[in-house]
Motif scaffolding. Structure first.
Motif, mmCIF file in Angstrom:
data_model
loop_
_atom_site.group_PDB
_atom_site.id
_atom_site.type_symbol
_atom_site.label_atom_id
_atom_site.label_comp_id
_atom_site.label_asym_id
_atom_site.label_seq_id
_atom_site.Cartn_x
_atom_site.Cartn_y
_atom_site.Cartn_z
ATOM 1 N N GLN A 166 63.519 27.333 22.550
ATOM 2 C CA GLN A 166 64.910 27.403 22.083
ATOM 3 C C GLN A 166 65.048 26.813 20.669
ATOM 4 N N GLY A 167 63.911 26.613 20.029
ATOM 5 C CA GLY A 167 63.923 26.192 18.629
ATOM 6 C C GLY A 167 63.906 24.700 18.391
ATOM 7 N N GLY A 168 63.683 23.923 19.440
ATOM 8 C CA GLY A 168 63.694 22.473 19.306
ATOM 9 C C GLY A 168 62.307 21.880 19.157
ATOM 10 N N LYS A 169 62.265 20.546 19.010
ATOM 11 C CA LYS A 169 61.010 19.824 18.883
ATOM 12 C C LYS A 169 60.929 18.746 19.954
ATOM 13 N N ALA A 170 59.721 18.546 20.466
ATOM 14 C CA ALA A 170 59.539 17.556 21.520
ATOM 15 C C ALA A 170 58.112 17.035 21.507
ATOM 16 N N THR A 171 57.937 15.857 22.102
ATOM 17 C CA THR A 171 56.632 15.217 22.223
ATOM 18 C C THR A 171 56.530 14.606 23.612
ATOM 19 N N LEU A 172 55.347 14.700 24.218
ATOM 20 C CA LEU A 172 55.135 14.069 25.511
ATOM 21 C C LEU A 172 54.814 12.588 25.319
ATOM 22 N N LEU A 173 55.340 11.770 26.211
ATOM 23 C CA LEU A 173 55.094 10.330 26.154
ATOM 24 C C LEU A 173 54.851 9.846 27.583
ATOM 25 N N GLN A 174 53.568 9.650 27.901
ATOM 26 C CA GLN A 174 53.201 9.302 29.265
ATOM 27 C C GLN A 174 53.164 7.791 29.481
ATOM 28 N N PHE A 175 53.933 7.330 30.445
ATOM 29 C CA PHE A 175 53.820 5.958 30.934
ATOM 30 C C PHE A 175 54.647 5.831 32.202
ATOM 31 N N ASP A 176 54.279 4.867 33.024
ATOM 32 C CA ASP A 176 54.987 4.594 34.275
ATOM 33 C C ASP A 176 56.075 3.567 33.990
ATOM 34 N N VAL A 177 57.328 3.972 34.076
ATOM 35 C CA VAL A 177 58.439 3.077 33.744
ATOM 36 C C VAL A 177 58.484 1.848 34.646
ATOM 37 N N ALA A 178 57.838 1.920 35.808
ATOM 38 C CA ALA A 178 57.840 0.792 36.743
ATOM 39 C C ALA A 178 56.787 -0.251 36.399
ATOM 40 N N ASN A 179 55.956 0.052 35.405
ATOM 41 C CA ASN A 179 54.873 -0.837 35.013
ATOM 42 C C ASN A 179 55.201 -1.453 33.657
ATOM 43 N N ALA A 180 55.467 -2.743 33.632
ATOM 44 C CA ALA A 180 55.933 -3.411 32.415
ATOM 45 C C ALA A 180 54.938 -3.307 31.267
ATOM 46 N N SER A 181 53.680 -3.634 31.525
ATOM 47 C CA SER A 181 52.687 -3.636 30.454
ATOM 48 C C SER A 181 52.397 -2.224 29.960
ATOM 49 N N GLU A 182 52.349 -1.261 30.865
ATOM 50 C CA GLU A 182 52.100 0.126 30.480
ATOM 51 C C GLU A 182 53.234 0.659 29.610
ATOM 52 N N THR A 183 54.454 0.316 29.981
ATOM 53 C CA THR A 183 55.618 0.745 29.205
ATOM 54 C C THR A 183 55.606 0.124 27.821
ATOM 55 N N GLU A 184 55.349 -1.179 27.758
ATOM 56 C CA GLU A 184 55.323 -1.883 26.475
ATOM 57 C C GLU A 184 54.253 -1.310 25.555
ATOM 58 N N THR A 185 53.070 -1.051 26.112
ATOM 59 C CA THR A 185 51.962 -0.511 25.317
ATOM 60 C C THR A 185 52.297 0.868 24.762
ATOM 61 N N ALA A 186 52.836 1.732 25.624
ATOM 62 C CA ALA A 186 53.139 3.109 25.214
ATOM 63 C C ALA A 186 54.211 3.141 24.129
ATOM 64 N N LEU A 187 55.260 2.352 24.289
ATOM 65 C CA LEU A 187 56.347 2.350 23.305
ATOM 66 C C LEU A 187 55.905 1.726 21.991
ATOM 67 N N SER A 188 55.116 0.647 22.071
ATOM 68 C CA SER A 188 54.624 -0.014 20.855
ATOM 69 C C SER A 188 53.694 0.902 20.074
ATOM 70 N N LEU A 189 52.799 1.586 20.787
ATOM 71 C CA LEU A 189 51.855 2.490 20.134
ATOM 72 C C LEU A 189 52.587 3.654 19.478
ATOM 73 N N TRP A 190 53.584 4.192 20.183
ATOM 74 C CA TRP A 190 54.349 5.302 19.604
ATOM 75 C C TRP A 190 55.064 4.851 18.328
ATOM 76 N N GLN A 191 55.689 3.679 18.369
ATOM 77 C CA GLN A 191 56.408 3.186 17.194
ATOM 78 C C GLN A 191 55.454 2.915 16.036
ATOM 79 N N GLU A 192 54.268 2.402 16.368
ATOM 80 C CA GLU A 192 53.267 2.120 15.345
ATOM 81 C C GLU A 192 52.814 3.403 14.650
ATOM 82 N N ASN A 193 52.706 4.474 15.428
ATOM 83 C CA ASN A 193 52.275 5.769 14.880
ATOM 84 C C ASN A 193 53.416 6.557 14.250
#
Length: 250
Positions: free
Chosen positions: A57-84
């Motif tokens: 439909q003409g949009g843009k998207a990116t996959l971001l895998q992490f388990d929201v119930a896992n604190a460290s996994e969530t923190e790592t995924a969000l930090s890495l995405w922001q860093e990149n």
């Protein structure tokens, strides 16, 4: 596309691979032009299908895998995405990921209690807190929490789920008061019976008799409401819980 939204402005939807989450991803992309971050835990094929639909439909998207119930996994995924993506800003956060483990409280296993609270309640803290500071610095943000009819009126057999969603409702109202001066709104939408994976095992023919509109809702109807709350049209709405349930709890 809403004016003023640039390519480096993002919307993150947790549990965005299927059902209501997928519908929200598609609607935010279509209505507001955000680059969508599709969070998923394990079903990559479903997430890729959501991605494909957004792109078609003409949009843009990116996959971001992490388990929201896992604190460290969530923190790592969000930090890495922001860093990149140093110049990127998540303007819209939709806390949609959820799960349920239904059963009478008397016989409920402790793991069923913990898993439901981790996924539906603790994830609100894990995902929202790291994204809040950039919103505060930018003086703009939209946080939308997908809760439930169960969190408002309670449902037999869902004490754990109702407790988690009820807590998110209270958190929504409290956080809204903390961040309003920085032009950040925090709202919740509370679906009733909506056709999705979560309601697949229910007797729709019988349950729709409880609904004044005499039908289940659709994921798309919920997505339209979320999209409105994420838009600038909803700038003066915050701390609210908006029911979308066909009149079953009015």
């Amino acid at each position: 596309m809403e004016k003023g939204v640039q390519e480096l402005k993002y919307a993150l939807v947790t549990g965005g691979s299927r059902g209501i989450g997928r519908a929200i991803c598609l609607q935010l992309s279509k209505d507001l032009g955000y680059h969508i971050l599709i969070n998923y835990r394990s079903n990559k094929n479903a997430a890729l299908e959501t991605l494909s639909k957004i792109e078609s439909q003409g949009g843009k998207a990116t996959l971001l895998q992490f388990d929201v119930a896992n604190a460290s996994e969530t923190e790592t995924a969000l930090s890495l995405w922001q860093e990149n993506n140093k110049d990127a800003v998540v303007e819209v956060l939709v806390n949609n990921a959820g799960t349920h483990k239904d059963g009478l409280f008397l016989w409920m296993k402790s793991n069923d209690w913990k898993q439901v609270l981790d996924t539906n309640l603790n994830s609100f803290f894990y995902v929202t807190q790291p994204l809040l500071q950039p919103m505060l610095l930018q003086r703009f943000g939209r946080i939308i929490n997908v809760v439930s009819l169960s969190g408002l009126k309670g449902t037999a057999g869902q004490v754990n789920y109702a407790a988690a969603k009820g807590a998110v409702i209270a958190a929504t109202k409290s956080l809204a008061q903390e961040v309003a001066k920085r032009n950040i709104t925090v709202n919740a939408v509370a679906p009733g019976f909506v056709t999705s994976d979560m309601t697949a095992g229910l007797d729709e023919k019988e349950l729709k008799k409880l609904v004044p509109l005499n039908r289940f809702g659709t994921a798309e109807e919920v997505a339209h409401l979320v999209s409105f709350l994420a838009s600038k049209k909803a700038s003066y709405i915050t701390g609210e819980v908006i029911n979308i349930n066909g009149g079953i709890y009015s």
